[in-house]
Design a protein around this motif. Structure first.
Motif, PDB file in Angstrom:
ATOM      1  N   ASP A 140       0.782  -0.891  -0.017  1.00  0.00           N
ATOM      2  CA  ASP A 140      -0.237   0.263   0.205  1.00  0.00           C
ATOM      3  C   ASP A 140       1.406   0.867  -0.200  1.00  0.00           C
ATOM      4  O   ASP A 140       1.653   1.670   0.916  1.00  0.00           O
ATOM      5  CB  ASP A 140      -0.978  -0.167   0.836  1.00  0.00           C
ATOM      6  CG  ASP A 140      -1.984   1.203   1.555  1.00  0.00           C
ATOM      7  OD1 ASP A 140      -1.463   2.485   0.908  1.00  0.00           O
ATOM      8  OD2 ASP A 140      -2.958   1.371   1.532  1.00  0.00           O
ATOM      9  N   ARG A 141       0.896   2.069  -1.015  1.00  0.00           N
ATOM     10  CA  ARG A 141       1.942   3.207  -1.436  1.00  0.00           C
ATOM     11  C   ARG A 141       1.629   3.958  -0.192  1.00  0.00           C
ATOM     12  O   ARG A 141       2.400   5.036  -0.214  1.00  0.00           O
ATOM     13  CB  ARG A 141       1.511   3.406  -2.651  1.00  0.00           C
ATOM     14  CG  ARG A 141       2.381   2.340  -3.577  1.00  0.00           C
ATOM     15  CD  ARG A 141       2.701   2.817  -4.945  1.00  0.00           C
ATOM     16  NE  ARG A 141       3.968   4.145  -5.184  1.00  0.00           N
ATOM     17  CZ  ARG A 141       3.386   5.517  -5.573  1.00  0.00           C
ATOM     18  NH1 ARG A 141       2.997   5.435  -6.232  1.00  0.00           N
ATOM     19  NH2 ARG A 141       5.061   5.565  -5.937  1.00  0.00           N
ATOM     20  N   PHE A 142       0.592   4.390   0.280  1.00  0.00           N
ATOM     21  CA  PHE A 142       0.247   5.356   0.769  1.00  0.00           C
ATOM     22  C   PHE A 142       0.176   5.185   2.608  1.00  0.00           C
ATOM     23  O   PHE A 142       0.536   5.804   3.359  1.00  0.00           O
ATOM     24  CB  PHE A 142      -1.595   6.504   1.398  1.00  0.00           C
ATOM     25  CG  PHE A 142      -1.924   6.382  -0.361  1.00  0.00           C
ATOM     26  CD1 PHE A 142      -1.303   7.422  -1.017  1.00  0.00           C
ATOM     27  CD2 PHE A 142      -3.205   5.562  -1.010  1.00  0.00           C
ATOM     28  CE1 PHE A 142      -1.497   7.142  -2.775  1.00  0.00           C
ATOM     29  CE2 PHE A 142      -3.361   6.074  -1.907  1.00  0.00           C
ATOM     30  CZ  PHE A 142      -2.524   7.193  -3.187  1.00  0.00           C
ATOM     31  N   SER A 143      -0.208   4.295   2.967  1.00  0.00           N
ATOM     32  CA  SER A 143       0.555   3.806   3.805  1.00  0.00           C
ATOM     33  C   SER A 143       1.539   3.158   4.014  1.00  0.00           C
ATOM     34  O   SER A 143       2.391   2.335   5.477  1.00  0.00           O
ATOM     35  CB  SER A 143      -0.143   2.566   4.525  1.00  0.00           C
ATOM     36  OG  SER A 143      -0.566   1.105   4.441  1.00  0.00           O
ATOM     37  N   LYS A 144       2.356   2.391   3.384  1.00  0.00           N
ATOM     38  CA  LYS A 144       3.264   1.452   3.372  1.00  0.00           C
ATOM     39  C   LYS A 144       3.521   0.344   4.169  1.00  0.00           C
ATOM     40  O   LYS A 144       5.007  -0.637   4.054  1.00  0.00           O
ATOM     41  CB  LYS A 144       4.784   2.507   4.015  1.00  0.00           C
ATOM     42  CG  LYS A 144       5.099   3.453   3.523  1.00  0.00           C
ATOM     43  CD  LYS A 144       5.798   3.634   1.912  1.00  0.00           C
ATOM     44  CE  LYS A 144       5.442   5.487   1.677  1.00  0.00           C
ATOM     45  NZ  LYS A 144       5.200   5.539   0.792  1.00  0.00           N
ATOM     46  N   LYS A 145       2.176  -0.162   4.248  1.00  0.00           N
ATOM     47  CA  LYS A 145       2.134  -1.950   5.040  1.00  0.00           C
ATOM     48  C   LYS A 145       2.192  -2.807   3.023  1.00  0.00           C
ATOM     49  O   LYS A 145       2.222  -2.251   2.820  1.00  0.00           O
ATOM     50  CB  LYS A 145       0.857  -1.811   5.004  1.00  0.00           C
ATOM     51  CG  LYS A 145       0.751  -0.766   7.014  1.00  0.00           C
ATOM     52  CD  LYS A 145      -0.340  -1.076   6.984  1.00  0.00           C
ATOM     53  CE  LYS A 145      -0.679  -0.268   8.880  1.00  0.00           C
ATOM     54  NZ  LYS A 145      -2.469  -0.111   9.116  1.00  0.00           N
ATOM     55  N   LYS A 146       3.091  -3.789   4.370  1.00  0.00           N
ATOM     56  CA  LYS A 146       3.238  -4.336   3.411  1.00  0.00           C
ATOM     57  C   LYS A 146       2.503  -6.443   2.863  1.00  0.00           C
ATOM     58  O   LYS A 146       2.063  -6.515   4.918  1.00  0.00           O
ATOM     59  CB  LYS A 146       4.980  -5.354   3.364  1.00  0.00           C
ATOM     60  CG  LYS A 146       5.276  -5.575   1.492  1.00  0.00           C
ATOM     61  CD  LYS A 146       6.687  -5.866   1.878  1.00  0.00           C
ATOM     62  CE  LYS A 146       7.539  -6.164   0.550  1.00  0.00           C
ATOM     63  NZ  LYS A 146       9.126  -6.473   1.273  1.00  0.00           N
ATOM     64  N   TYR A 147       1.873  -6.514   2.052  1.00  0.00           N
ATOM     65  CA  TYR A 147       1.743  -8.334   2.559  1.00  0.00           C
ATOM     66  C   TYR A 147       2.069  -8.781   1.468  1.00  0.00           C
ATOM     67  O   TYR A 147       2.398  -8.733   0.258  1.00  0.00           O
ATOM     68  CB  TYR A 147      -0.231  -7.457   2.198  1.00  0.00           C
ATOM     69  CG  TYR A 147      -1.207  -9.109   2.110  1.00  0.00           C
ATOM     70  CD1 TYR A 147      -1.298  -8.850   3.402  1.00  0.00           C
ATOM     71  CD2 TYR A 147      -1.530  -9.800   0.911  1.00  0.00           C
ATOM     72  CE1 TYR A 147      -2.518 -10.150   3.108  1.00  0.00           C
ATOM     73  CE2 TYR A 147      -1.962 -10.680   1.509  1.00  0.00           C
ATOM     74  CZ  TYR A 147      -2.731 -11.118   2.760  1.00  0.00           C
ATOM     75  OH  TYR A 147      -3.539 -12.215   2.153  1.00  0.00           O
ATOM     76  N   ARG A 148       1.806 -10.132   2.138  1.00  0.00           N
ATOM     77  CA  ARG A 148       2.937 -11.442   1.087  1.00  0.00           C
ATOM     78  C   ARG A 148       1.775 -11.457   0.818  1.00  0.00           C
ATOM     79  O   ARG A 148       0.938 -11.958   1.704  1.00  0.00           O
ATOM     80  CB  ARG A 148       4.070 -11.472   2.061  1.00  0.00           C
ATOM     81  CG  ARG A 148       4.882 -13.117   1.392  1.00  0.00           C
ATOM     82  CD  ARG A 148       5.796 -13.505   2.136  1.00  0.00           C
ATOM     83  NE  ARG A 148       5.734 -15.035   1.113  1.00  0.00           N
ATOM     84  CZ  ARG A 148       6.719 -15.441   1.525  1.00  0.00           C
ATOM     85  NH1 ARG A 148       7.277 -15.659   2.922  1.00  0.00           N
ATOM     86  NH2 ARG A 148       7.387 -16.103   1.484  1.00  0.00           N
ATOM     87  N   ILE A 149       2.161 -11.669  -0.805  1.00  0.00           N
ATOM     88  CA  ILE A 149       0.942 -12.612  -0.634  1.00  0.00           C
ATOM     89  C   ILE A 149       1.374 -14.936  -1.131  1.00  0.00           C
ATOM     90  O   ILE A 149       2.359 -14.262  -1.766  1.00  0.00           O
ATOM     91  CB  ILE A 149       0.862 -12.598  -2.550  1.00  0.00           C
ATOM     92  CG1 ILE A 149       0.634 -11.451  -3.032  1.00  0.00           C
ATOM     93  CG2 ILE A 149      -0.652 -13.391  -3.376  1.00  0.00           C
ATOM     94  CD1 ILE A 149       0.633 -10.195  -4.383  1.00  0.00           C
TER      95      ILE A 149
END
Length: 92
Positions: free
Chosen positions: A60-69
């Motif tokens: 998420d480029r706004f919150s900088k949160k990363k989610y592994r698929i």
């Protein structure tokens, strides 16, 4: 929720992501738009190599949160990721 999606993937991986975006938009689950320019996206999908294993993820480029698929890039894992990211964005 409206969300623009860009992808640093190629070939089959890119086609899979684009097809899931189209299916989700047809069924009304999310309002996702694929964009070619990374700078203008909300969600960026990419991959990296970790210990000789390819790992797919979304940022998420706004919150900088990363989610592994996980466990790998499949229609189900992409849908799960979109659901997770849109819920997280709605809460923020």
């Amino acid at each position: 929720m409206n969300m623009s999606v860009a992808c640093l993937l190629e070939g089959r991986d890119l086609a899979l992501v684009k097809s899931i975006i189209n299916i989700n938009n047809i069924s009304g689950i999310h309002n996702l738009t694929y964009v070619d320019r990374v700078e203008s996206c909300h969600l960026l999908i990419a991959k990296t190599k970790v210990n000789d294993e390819i790992v797919y993820f979304a940022v998420d480029r706004f919150s900088k949160k990363k989610y592994r698929i996980k466990p790998k890039l499949t229609p189900r894992s992409i849908r799960d990721m979109f659901e997770h990211m849109t819920k997280a964005a709605a809460i923020a």
